[in-house]
Design a protein around this motif. Structure first.
Motif, PDB file in Angstrom:
ATOM      1  N   SER A 213       0.817  -1.214   0.000  1.00 41.64           N
ATOM      2  CA  SER A 213       0.000   0.000   0.000  1.00 41.64           C
ATOM      3  C   SER A 213       0.851   1.264   0.000  1.00 41.64           C
ATOM      4  O   SER A 213       0.392   2.325  -0.444  1.00 41.64           O
ATOM      5  CB  SER A 213      -0.937   0.000   1.212  1.00 41.64           C
ATOM      6  OG  SER A 213      -1.842  -1.091   1.149  1.00 41.64           O
ATOM      7  N   CYS A 214       2.104   1.150   0.477  1.00 45.12           N
ATOM      8  CA  CYS A 214       2.980   2.317   0.531  1.00 45.12           C
ATOM      9  C   CYS A 214       3.702   2.583  -0.784  1.00 45.12           C
ATOM     10  O   CYS A 214       4.295   3.656  -0.972  1.00 45.12           O
ATOM     11  CB  CYS A 214       4.022   2.143   1.649  1.00 45.12           C
ATOM     12  SG  CYS A 214       3.329   2.253   3.312  1.00 45.12           S
ATOM     13  N   LEU A 215       3.681   1.639  -1.694  1.00 46.63           N
ATOM     14  CA  LEU A 215       4.405   1.791  -2.955  1.00 46.63           C
ATOM     15  C   LEU A 215       3.635   2.724  -3.894  1.00 46.63           C
ATOM     16  O   LEU A 215       2.430   2.569  -4.098  1.00 46.63           O
ATOM     17  CB  LEU A 215       4.614   0.434  -3.609  1.00 46.63           C
ATOM     18  CG  LEU A 215       5.479  -0.556  -2.806  1.00 46.63           C
ATOM     19  CD1 LEU A 215       5.496  -1.923  -3.480  1.00 46.63           C
ATOM     20  CD2 LEU A 215       6.907  -0.019  -2.651  1.00 46.63           C
ATOM     21  N   LYS A 216       4.350   3.698  -4.466  1.00 45.35           N
ATOM     22  CA  LYS A 216       3.729   4.696  -5.332  1.00 45.35           C
ATOM     23  C   LYS A 216       4.439   4.728  -6.687  1.00 45.35           C
ATOM     24  O   LYS A 216       5.645   4.518  -6.774  1.00 45.35           O
ATOM     25  CB  LYS A 216       3.826   6.097  -4.698  1.00 45.35           C
ATOM     26  CG  LYS A 216       3.330   6.193  -3.273  1.00 45.35           C
ATOM     27  CD  LYS A 216       1.836   5.984  -3.171  1.00 45.35           C
ATOM     28  CE  LYS A 216       1.373   6.146  -1.707  1.00 45.35           C
ATOM     29  NZ  LYS A 216      -0.065   5.837  -1.561  1.00 45.35           N
ATOM     30  N   PRO A 217       3.710   5.027  -7.763  1.00 51.01           N
ATOM     31  CA  PRO A 217       4.352   5.190  -9.073  1.00 51.01           C
ATOM     32  C   PRO A 217       5.341   6.347  -9.056  1.00 51.01           C
ATOM     33  O   PRO A 217       5.236   7.263  -8.226  1.00 51.01           O
ATOM     34  CB  PRO A 217       3.179   5.468 -10.009  1.00 51.01           C
ATOM     35  CG  PRO A 217       1.969   4.957  -9.296  1.00 51.01           C
ATOM     36  CD  PRO A 217       2.248   5.167  -7.844  1.00 51.01           C
ATOM     37  N   SER A 219       6.649   9.699  -9.614  1.00 50.77           N
ATOM     38  CA  SER A 219       5.825  10.903  -9.745  1.00 50.77           C
ATOM     39  C   SER A 219       6.092  11.677 -11.029  1.00 50.77           C
ATOM     40  O   SER A 219       5.185  12.281 -11.606  1.00 50.77           O
ATOM     41  CB  SER A 219       6.067  11.826  -8.543  1.00 50.77           C
ATOM     42  OG  SER A 219       7.448  12.166  -8.439  1.00 50.77           O
ATOM     43  N   THR A 224      -0.780   7.748 -11.764  1.00 46.67           N
ATOM     44  CA  THR A 224      -1.390   7.647 -10.431  1.00 46.67           C
ATOM     45  C   THR A 224      -1.497   6.208  -9.941  1.00 46.67           C
ATOM     46  O   THR A 224      -1.524   5.967  -8.735  1.00 46.67           O
ATOM     47  CB  THR A 224      -2.792   8.277 -10.431  1.00 46.67           C
ATOM     48  OG1 THR A 224      -3.598   7.631 -11.419  1.00 46.67           O
ATOM     49  CG2 THR A 224      -2.702   9.768 -10.741  1.00 46.67           C
ATOM     50  N   ASP A 225      -1.578   5.248 -10.888  1.00 50.49           N
ATOM     51  CA  ASP A 225      -1.771   3.859 -10.495  1.00 50.49           C
ATOM     52  C   ASP A 225      -0.857   2.936 -11.295  1.00 50.49           C
ATOM     53  O   ASP A 225      -0.582   3.175 -12.470  1.00 50.49           O
ATOM     54  CB  ASP A 225      -3.219   3.413 -10.746  1.00 50.49           C
ATOM     55  CG  ASP A 225      -4.210   4.154  -9.876  1.00 50.49           C
ATOM     56  OD1 ASP A 225      -4.084   4.054  -8.647  1.00 50.49           O
ATOM     57  OD2 ASP A 225      -5.095   4.827 -10.437  1.00 50.49           O
ATOM     58  N   SER A 281      -9.716   2.418   2.094  1.00 52.21           N
ATOM     59  CA  SER A 281      -8.553   3.021   1.453  1.00 52.21           C
ATOM     60  C   SER A 281      -8.083   2.144   0.299  1.00 52.21           C
ATOM     61  O   SER A 281      -8.257   0.925   0.312  1.00 52.21           O
ATOM     62  CB  SER A 281      -7.422   3.208   2.464  1.00 52.21           C
ATOM     63  OG  SER A 281      -7.022   1.959   2.997  1.00 52.21           O
ATOM     64  N   ALA A 283      -4.986   0.957  -2.539  1.00 49.83           N
ATOM     65  CA  ALA A 283      -3.596   0.942  -2.954  1.00 49.83           C
ATOM     66  C   ALA A 283      -3.537   1.534  -4.361  1.00 49.83           C
ATOM     67  O   ALA A 283      -4.547   1.614  -5.061  1.00 49.83           O
ATOM     68  CB  ALA A 283      -3.060  -0.487  -2.948  1.00 49.83           C
ATOM     69  N   ASN A 284      -2.368   1.963  -4.782  1.00 49.32           N
ATOM     70  CA  ASN A 284      -2.228   2.570  -6.110  1.00 49.32           C
ATOM     71  C   ASN A 284      -2.014   1.494  -7.166  1.00 49.32           C
ATOM     72  O   ASN A 284      -1.017   1.487  -7.891  1.00 49.32           O
ATOM     73  CB  ASN A 284      -1.054   3.554  -6.105  1.00 49.32           C
ATOM     74  CG  ASN A 284      -1.285   4.710  -5.152  1.00 49.32           C
ATOM     75  OD1 ASN A 284      -0.980   4.613  -3.971  1.00 49.32           O
ATOM     76  ND2 ASN A 284      -1.855   5.786  -5.660  1.00 49.32           N
ATOM     77  N   SER A 338       0.022   6.765 -18.377  1.00 51.98           N
ATOM     78  CA  SER A 338      -1.151   6.504 -17.537  1.00 51.98           C
ATOM     79  C   SER A 338      -2.095   5.497 -18.174  1.00 51.98           C
ATOM     80  O   SER A 338      -2.916   4.899 -17.485  1.00 51.98           O
ATOM     81  CB  SER A 338      -1.911   7.805 -17.262  1.00 51.98           C
ATOM     82  OG  SER A 338      -1.147   8.669 -16.462  1.00 51.98           O
TER      83      SER A 338
END
Length: 482
Positions: A213-217, A219, A224-225, A281, A283-284, A338
């Motif tokens: 859940s903490c992993l992000k693309p 920026s 966003t996902d 919530s 996840a990305n 995206s």
């Protein structure tokens, strides 16, 4: 020394696990090929010999039969709470299924005029009375019409066991003797390693969910996902893989992705499935299902290319007879990062792995080559591992010590041409009605690596963009000073 038959050492080991109480010596008492197919020959060889197993090998390369802890003697029905029917192979593919007795008072039928009969009332498996030999094969005069009456058929039909065929290459009956000292099979294949063949730094569902859940693309790309597509053959388990991950995040069994076993699959829409926790919530991550294919039908490489490049919009409707083109509805002419797929998962039914080296691999190999050409990472999800290692149901955390699973991972990696650390054994929810945290870990470990690979892909895209910018700048300076 035990007499030899067709039953392989691996199949004997599987039967030993189901029967329990230690290793057995398999002594061949009777076979069609040696003794003929009459009831009298069967009783002459097999009566009053104690626990035994009957194994049938049909002309469609299926192997099935039954076990009883009793002797074939006496008359009428006999009580046996330990009896079970089983399936070892179907159409040349390994299938490890047991069908326990549910009416032990009707476990077997003993009659001098009948051969092997499991189920004394409405027979589940009536093998033969007088099997007629035709050439090198035999025609059974029994049936499995009432399969599921006295034994739990687990929702399977007789045709899914015997292909609807009464023609067999052989039928064997083995006496089972407890091993004293060394068995006739001097080496029993190990199924569990003391040390894992793949190390994991944690077996903790909560921690894995937090990590993912903490992993992000990245920026800089404006993404966003993470977009992950699941691709594979019909009935391979793609939709069930999605449901299992949805369940792991939701904390309950989720069946949002439609599942089934139709000949052409049942997925019709390019539907995004965001992973949401029980608190709401997200996840990305978005998982995408696709229609299953065969070697000659379903999505082709052009369709898959358009999917990977991001040319089709969410909820695009697939049509089996219509391929994707630039004229397709909602076709994205200029997709951005995206829209594109960041990682793919090829889903394979583990029970088909043995056949991969011989057939049905060309499309999968071409698919892997397409991912490579696009620079998009992919993994293999080896689904339904309980089919080859049913003992794991007692302890999913021993998966990476199980040698049968390791063998399947190795075979899949070799057949498709992918590194072994990108082949992930998983078990999907099928009959369960509550989540199993130990089972969830397998899918979450795979998902975490998928996201890590997606992040690597994004970093590579940035490097290429920076390299192109630098190249353009150099060319511009050169032209100014010419």
């Amino acid at each position: 020394m035990a007499s030899k038959g067709r039953l392989s050492d691996g199949q004997k080991s599987q039967l030993e696990q189901w029967i329990g109480h230690g290793h057995k010596d398999f002594v061949l008492l009777f076979s069609f090929s040696k003794d003929g197919g009459t009831a009298s020959a069967f009783h002459n060889k097999c009566d009053n010999k104690g626990p035994n197993v009957t194994v049938i090998y049909n002309d469609q390369k299926s192997v099935y039969g039954g076990y009883t802890s009793l002797s074939w003697s006496g008359t009428d029905g006999a009580f046996d709470s330990k009896a079970f029917l089983f399936q070892l192979q179907f159409s040349g593919i390994k299938k490890a299924n047991t069908f326990p007795v549910i009416k032990p008072q009707n476990a077997i039928l003993c009659s001098s005029t009948c051969g092997v009969v499991f189920g004394s009332s409405r027979h589940d498996l009536w093998a033969f009375n007088n099997a007629v030999k035709k050439g090198s094969e035999f025609k059974l005069d029994g049936y499995m019409t009432h399969f599921g009456t006295n034994y739990d058929n687990r929702g399977l039909t007789p045709e899914s066991i015997n292909n609807g065929s009464c023609t067999v290459e052989d039928l064997e009956v083995y006496q089972l003797q407890d091993c004293i000292g060394n068995c006739a099979r001097h080496v029993i294949p190990r199924t569990i390693e003391e040390k894992p063949w793949r190390r994991t730094n944690q077996w903790d569902q909560k921690k894995l969910l937090e990590d993912i859940s903490c992993l992000k693309p990245v920026s800089r790309l404006g993404v966003t996902d993470f977009r992950v597509v699941l691709i594979g053959q019909v009935a391979g388990g793609k939709s069930s893989c999605i449901n299992t991950l949805l369940s792991a995040f939701a904390g309950r069994i989720s069946q949002r992705a439609s599942t089934g076993c139709g000949r052409t699959g049942i997925t019709t829409s390019f539907t995004p499935y965001p992973l949401k926790s029980s608190s709401g919530s997200s996840a990305n991550i978005r998982l995408y299902d696709t229609p299953g294919f065969t070697e000659t039908t379903g999505l082709d490489l052009i369709d898959l290319n358009y999917i990977l490049e991001g040319h089709i919009s969410d909820y695009y409707m697939f049509h089996s007879s219509v391929h994707i083109t630039w004229k397709s509805e909602k076709f994205v002419l200029k997709p951005t990062m995206s829209h594109r797929i960041h990682c793919g998962a090829i889903v394979i039914d583990v029970s088909t792995v043995d056949a991969l080296a011989k057939e049905n691999t060309e499309k999968l190999k071409a698919l892997k080559a397409l991912f490579d050409a696009k620079g998009i990472p992919c993994v293999v999800l080896l689904a339904k591992i309980d089919k080859v290692a049913p003992e794991l149901e007692e302890n999913w955390s021993s998966t990476f010590k199980n040698l049968k699973v390791k063998e399947c991972v190795d075979k899949a990696a070799t057949a498709i041409g992918i590194s072994r650390n990108n082949v992930h054994p998983v078990k999907n929810y099928e009959i369960e009605v509550v989540v199993d945290e130990e089972l969830n870990v397998l899918s979450l470990l795979a998902l975490r690596q998928i996201i890590h690979l997606s992040m690597d892909h994004m970093e590579n895209v940035i490097l290429r963009e920076d390299g192109n910018d630098a190249s353009d700048s150099t060319e511009a300076v050169g032209s100014d000073t010419a």
